[in-house]
Write a protein that holds these residues in place. Structure first.
Motif, PDB file in Angstrom:
ATOM      1  N   THR A  81       0.968  -1.580  -0.101  1.00  0.00           N
ATOM      2  CA  THR A  81      -0.128   0.037   0.234  1.00  0.00           C
ATOM      3  C   THR A  81       0.796   1.628   0.267  1.00  0.00           C
ATOM      4  O   THR A  81       0.496   2.765  -0.139  1.00  0.00           O
ATOM      5  N   GLU A  82       2.125   0.973   0.368  1.00  0.00           N
ATOM      6  CA  GLU A  82       2.800   2.211  -0.095  1.00  0.00           C
ATOM      7  C   GLU A  82       4.136   2.609  -0.748  1.00  0.00           C
ATOM      8  O   GLU A  82       4.361   0.952  -1.653  1.00  0.00           O
ATOM      9  N   GLU A  83       4.776   3.362  -1.595  1.00  0.00           N
ATOM     10  CA  GLU A  83       5.904   2.812  -2.427  1.00  0.00           C
ATOM     11  C   GLU A  83       7.229   2.682  -1.222  1.00  0.00           C
ATOM     12  O   GLU A  83       8.177   3.498  -0.960  1.00  0.00           O
ATOM     13  N   ASN A  84       7.929   1.363  -1.563  1.00  0.00           N
ATOM     14  CA  ASN A  84       9.005   1.232  -0.299  1.00  0.00           C
ATOM     15  C   ASN A  84       9.429   1.245   0.784  1.00  0.00           C
ATOM     16  O   ASN A  84       9.989   2.053   1.174  1.00  0.00           O
ATOM     17  N   PRO A  85       8.111   1.763   2.001  1.00  0.00           N
ATOM     18  CA  PRO A  85       8.365   1.862   3.003  1.00  0.00           C
ATOM     19  C   PRO A  85       8.952   1.253   4.090  1.00  0.00           C
ATOM     20  O   PRO A  85       9.420   0.252   4.271  1.00  0.00           O
ATOM     21  N   THR A  86      10.085   2.126   4.568  1.00  0.00           N
ATOM     22  CA  THR A  86      10.728   2.019   5.739  1.00  0.00           C
ATOM     23  C   THR A  86      10.006   1.130   6.830  1.00  0.00           C
ATOM     24  O   THR A  86       8.902   1.778   7.416  1.00  0.00           O
ATOM     25  N   ILE A  87      10.525  -0.193   7.268  1.00  0.00           N
ATOM     26  CA  ILE A  87       9.639  -0.602   8.378  1.00  0.00           C
ATOM     27  C   ILE A  87      10.551  -0.463   9.704  1.00  0.00           C
ATOM     28  O   ILE A  87      11.940   0.381   9.732  1.00  0.00           O
ATOM     29  N   LYS A  88      10.059  -0.949  10.867  1.00  0.00           N
ATOM     30  CA  LYS A  88      10.514  -0.033  12.252  1.00  0.00           C
ATOM     31  C   LYS A  88      10.742  -2.125  12.757  1.00  0.00           C
ATOM     32  O   LYS A  88      10.468  -2.857  12.819  1.00  0.00           O
ATOM     33  N   PRO A  89      12.183  -2.282  12.691  1.00  0.00           N
ATOM     34  CA  PRO A  89      13.143  -3.467  13.061  1.00  0.00           C
ATOM     35  C   PRO A  89      12.331  -3.542  14.967  1.00  0.00           C
ATOM     36  O   PRO A  89      12.367  -2.115  15.083  1.00  0.00           O
ATOM     37  N   TYR A  90      12.637  -4.493  15.603  1.00  0.00           N
ATOM     38  CA  TYR A  90      11.994  -4.910  16.768  1.00  0.00           C
ATOM     39  C   TYR A  90      13.001  -5.115  17.664  1.00  0.00           C
ATOM     40  O   TYR A  90      13.695  -6.670  17.359  1.00  0.00           O
ATOM     41  N   GLU A  91      13.737  -5.501  18.862  1.00  0.00           N
ATOM     42  CA  GLU A  91      14.843  -5.994  19.314  1.00  0.00           C
ATOM     43  C   GLU A  91      13.931  -7.012  19.928  1.00  0.00           C
ATOM     44  O   GLU A  91      13.399  -7.558  20.621  1.00  0.00           O
ATOM     45  N   GLU A  92      13.823  -8.241  19.072  1.00  0.00           N
ATOM     46  CA  GLU A  92      14.091  -9.812  19.818  1.00  0.00           C
ATOM     47  C   GLU A  92      13.416 -10.142  21.068  1.00  0.00           C
ATOM     48  O   GLU A  92      13.116 -10.641  21.443  1.00  0.00           O
ATOM     49  N   GLY A  93      15.340 -10.150  20.830  1.00  0.00           N
ATOM     50  CA  GLY A  93      15.294 -10.955  22.091  1.00  0.00           C
ATOM     51  C   GLY A  93      14.689 -10.240  23.249  1.00  0.00           C
ATOM     52  O   GLY A  93      14.301 -10.957  24.276  1.00  0.00           O
ATOM     53  N   LEU A  94      14.910  -8.564  22.802  1.00  0.00           N
ATOM     54  CA  LEU A  94      14.415  -8.298  24.931  1.00  0.00           C
ATOM     55  C   LEU A  94      12.331  -8.300  24.749  1.00  0.00           C
ATOM     56  O   LEU A  94      12.482  -8.227  25.489  1.00  0.00           O
ATOM     57  N   TRP A  95      12.001  -8.340  23.057  1.00  0.00           N
ATOM     58  CA  TRP A  95      10.659  -9.338  23.425  1.00  0.00           C
ATOM     59  C   TRP A  95      10.097 -10.813  23.962  1.00  0.00           C
ATOM     60  O   TRP A  95       9.827 -10.563  24.216  1.00  0.00           O
ATOM     61  N   ALA A  96      11.393 -10.870  23.707  1.00  0.00           N
ATOM     62  CA  ALA A  96      10.679 -12.351  24.672  1.00  0.00           C
ATOM     63  C   ALA A  96      11.286 -12.806  25.822  1.00  0.00           C
ATOM     64  O   ALA A  96      10.936 -13.540  26.401  1.00  0.00           O
ATOM     65  N   GLU A  97      11.875 -11.318  26.669  1.00  0.00           N
ATOM     66  CA  GLU A  97      12.159 -11.369  28.064  1.00  0.00           C
ATOM     67  C   GLU A  97      10.516 -10.945  28.452  1.00  0.00           C
ATOM     68  O   GLU A  97      10.550 -10.601  29.708  1.00  0.00           O
ATOM     69  N   LEU A  98       9.411  -9.872  27.598  1.00  0.00           N
ATOM     70  CA  LEU A  98       8.133  -9.385  28.444  1.00  0.00           C
ATOM     71  C   LEU A  98       7.555 -10.605  29.250  1.00  0.00           C
ATOM     72  O   LEU A  98       7.355 -11.379  28.676  1.00  0.00           O
ATOM     73  N   SER A  99       6.798 -10.073  29.874  1.00  0.00           N
ATOM     74  CA  SER A  99       5.781 -11.207  30.383  1.00  0.00           C
ATOM     75  C   SER A  99       4.757 -11.497  29.770  1.00  0.00           C
ATOM     76  O   SER A  99       4.545 -12.931  30.460  1.00  0.00           O
ATOM     77  N   ASP A 100       4.631 -11.344  29.064  1.00  0.00           N
ATOM     78  CA  ASP A 100       3.469 -12.464  27.854  1.00  0.00           C
ATOM     79  C   ASP A 100       4.243 -13.481  27.338  1.00  0.00           C
ATOM     80  O   ASP A 100       3.148 -14.072  26.969  1.00  0.00           O
ATOM     81  N   THR A 101       5.768 -13.220  27.263  1.00  0.00           N
ATOM     82  CA  THR A 101       6.093 -14.448  26.349  1.00  0.00           C
ATOM     83  C   THR A 101       6.591 -15.436  28.214  1.00  0.00           C
ATOM     84  O   THR A 101       6.113 -16.483  27.631  1.00  0.00           O
ATOM     85  N   ASP A 102       6.574 -15.256  28.988  1.00  0.00           N
ATOM     86  CA  ASP A 102       7.014 -15.643  29.955  1.00  0.00           C
ATOM     87  C   ASP A 102       5.827 -16.375  30.411  1.00  0.00           C
ATOM     88  O   ASP A 102       5.278 -17.774  31.543  1.00  0.00           O
ATOM     89  N   GLU A 103       4.643 -15.434  31.084  1.00  0.00           N
ATOM     90  CA  GLU A 103       3.537 -15.449  31.816  1.00  0.00           C
ATOM     91  C   GLU A 103       2.045 -16.223  30.640  1.00  0.00           C
ATOM     92  O   GLU A 103       1.578 -17.622  31.263  1.00  0.00           O
TER      93      GLU A 103
END
Length: 175
Positions: A81-103
């Protein structure tokens, strides 16, 4: 064996054919069921086991696949829907440590993957040749990535993490 990359790293050389794309789309369609089978019957203790020394637990792997594939699906929609949009990377290692991942039980991410992959596969099967050549810009790698190549990457990504789980089950004789 390198337990970090039990099926090797993603590689595809040359043009991506319609048949190759269809095979990758089929992989994406099948992944939620295969992940569900891989974790079926595992105890809480087994889900808390890392797939390798210093690696994520099986629970973290399942939740990571859901997080990562949600990002990819959104990247597809942005690129369509956009022309070569810049995507937002994310810190997957930090996401894996969040409470929703653990609980949160793995079932939550398995259900999410069921619905997400249904939507994603529907989108992929409706795309034209021209749409498969659309791109998004990844600031981390500083490259534009074609959508057809990204299908291959996520086909591999699902198999890669599935192999983390099935490899550990095999090594531990958890059948």
């Amino acid at each position: 064996m390198d337990f970090r990359y039990p099926i090797g790293k993603f590689a595809h050389n040359g043009d991506i054919t319609a048949d190759q794309r269809q095979a990758w789309i089929q992989d994406l369609e099948e992944l939620p069921g295969l992940l569900r089978q891989a974790v079926d019957g595992l105890t809480e203790e087994q889900l808390a086991a890392p797939y390798r020394d210093g690696g994520w637990t099986i629970r973290q792997v399942v939740h990571h696949v859901a997080d990562s594939h949600m990002h990819s699906y959104i990247r597809f929609k942005l690129a369509l829907t956009e022309e070569n949009p810049t995507i937002k990377p994310y810190e997957e290692g930090l996401w894996a440590e969040l409470s929703d991942t653990d609980e949160e039980p793995v079932e939550t991410s398995l259900q999410l993957l069921d619905a997400l992959h249904r939507r994603w596969v529907t989108l992929l099967r409706s795309m034209t040749e021209e749409q498969f050549s659309r791109t998004f810009y990844h600031p981390g790698s500083q490259t534009s990535i074609r959508l057809d190549r990204n299908i291959g990457l996520y086909s591999w990504h699902g198999k890669h993490h599935l192999a983390h789980i099935t490899g550990l089950k095999s090594r531990m004789n958890w059948t």
